[in-house]
Structures are given as structure tokens and as C-alpha cells.
Design an enzyme around this catalytic site. Sequence first.
Site: not given
Length: 371
Positions: A212, A254, A271
Site C-alpha cells: 500500500g 505480484m 487472506h
Amino acid sequence: MSSNNGEKANEIFKAQALVYRNMYGHLDSMCLKWIIDFGIPNIIHNHGKPITLSELVSTLNIPSAKVESVDLFMRYRAHNGFFDIVRIIDDDNDDGEEEKEKEAFALTTASELLIKGSENPCISPVVELVTDPTLSSSFYHINKWFYDENRTLFEIALGKPVWEFLDKNPTHMSLFNEAMASDSQMVKLALKDHNINMAFQGLESMVDVGGGTGTTAQIISEHFPKLKFVVFDLPHVVKGLKASNNLSFLGGDMFESIPKADAILLKLVLHNWSDDNCIKILKNCKDAIVNVLRDDKKGKIMILDIVVNEEQDEPEIITRVKFLMNISMHVLLHGKVRTKEEWKNIFDEAGLCDYKISPFSGYLSLIEVYP
């Protein structure tokens, strides 16, 4: 009424109360939102001492017809642990009468976490994100979601995946980034633990995948100034962010490749994704680490995420939070909050068989995974 019938009736009455408690459960989040929207933790903090009801409503400029309502909300939040109700001496007694005691509301550790603008951790932005009407109203479409084979709840409610929605709605993207940044402040507390601190010792370079705006990286890089730190996220997320001495930003995907480093950090990333997607991410992490291994050190993937452990976790708070977050990730993103066995399965599939799990913070664990 016989004894057996009485016991059965009591069970039914308790069951009714359980149903009602869950039926009204949404009011918990709304009352929490009210605390933050009205800035009550900051008001009490700036007051410098417990605040009486009259002082609070005066500061809020509440109409006299709603004073009793403020008292009702505050007492309910006190019942839930967000405030303490204490007795204080009335300092404003100027008429010569005997000093009187009054009730006042004091901060607790929970409400201190909602104070904005102080040096202490503040997770108010997380509450603001989760209770945002546009996002939270998605849950009214759960019935549709169960009959839809592919789309997430966000796609059903908002017409597009959440990441695309955030990309096209700067206000919500800002809200999301602020929430993730505020949650990352808890890392500062965790680093005071010797065992957690040791996990970062000896590393020369680290990539924070999905980092982030870099709050976690900032905290860790300040704690370990010799550690070369790269925050790796989508190009539009890191665009315009300024580097410092040992911290830089890099845009990329990614799912395609990850920059090489001694260690890869994944904080609350996995998650969000299905097992298959997690395996892809972990394989890319493994490739990034294997390429920098030397004889004198061992690279690793450091995962800060949730591990469901019903046998060890405190049931009413920690386990309940983990289950609720699992439902949220499952329906909103096709993600998953995993048990130890489920983590092991994705590590095995990614060719990562050596790992250890340690407590990190209240609901997070540190999983160190070795290629």
C-alpha cells in the site's frame, strides 16, 4: 410447571435472547460509527479527565431533547467496554454547598484506539471503511451471492470487483488506504516484543508485497535503518509516493513477478485471495528469495495474517472476530481466513515445506516460511 418443563422453557428463553442479540448486532457497528463520527474519544481525551454527560452534550451542541439519547448510547458503549463510568467530584459547585459526586465517562483502552491525531495507534479509519454505507450495504445481497457461481458479493452489489471499484472511486480508495495504514500502526507495538524483533534481525533487504502506501514498511525501516526496504504494489497505488534513505516504492503485479530480496513480507494480503491465487503469489515469492540465497544466510517469506485456532484463542473476542472476518473475506473477495492445516496445504502446494507460526498481535500471527 414441572421441573423439566421449567428447564426447557429457560432454554427456549435463552435461545430467544441469543436470536435477538444477533438480530440487533448491526447496532454495535452503528453505535461504534457514531462514537467516531462525533469524535467522542477525542473530546474526552482533550478534556483531560472523565467527562460528565452535561459537559459532553454541551461540547457536541446536542439539543436538549436528545440529551437522554446521548446518555443511552454512552451507557451501552460503556457496557461493551468502550468507556468506564466513574464517580468524580463536582468542581463547578460555587454556591458554597457541600461538594457533590457526579457520574462521568472515562476512556478505556478500546476507545483510546479511536483517538485521531495522537501519537498512539488509531484504528478509527478501519471502522469508517467497514461501516461505509456503499460497502457495507453489499451484505444485503448475500442471498443472491449464494446462487451466483462466480461473482463476489462486491461484484453483485457494485457491478465490478472491489479493486476495480476502488480504482475508479478515489474517495473510497483513500478510505481503504487510510484503513490499511491505521491497522499497520499496531506493528510498532509488536516490534517491542523480543521474539518478533529477532525475526527481522540479520536481514539486509525486504520487499513488502501489497504494501500500500508504506505505513508498515515505514515502521519497520525506521526500526531497522540498515534494512533496504521496497514497497511493492500496483503502479497507481505507489505513484507519487516519496522514498527515504532505506525505503523506496516500486509498481508492479505480484501475480507476474516479485523483486528479489532476502525476505518477502505479506501483511494481510493472502487472506484476500483463494488458495490457487495464494499458491501463485507464494511461488513468485519463493522465486524472488531463492535467487538471492547465499551460503551464509537463509531467505524467507514473512506472513502477517490470521490463523484460526479455536483451541487456543479466547472464544468470545478473538475466535469470533476471526470467524466474522472469514465470512467477510469469503463472500466479498473469494478469500479465506485459514487454519494451521489450511496454511500448511498451500505452503506444500507452493513447494514451501519449512515454516513456523508465532503470535504477533491480538488477532494476527507471524508465519515465517522458508524455501
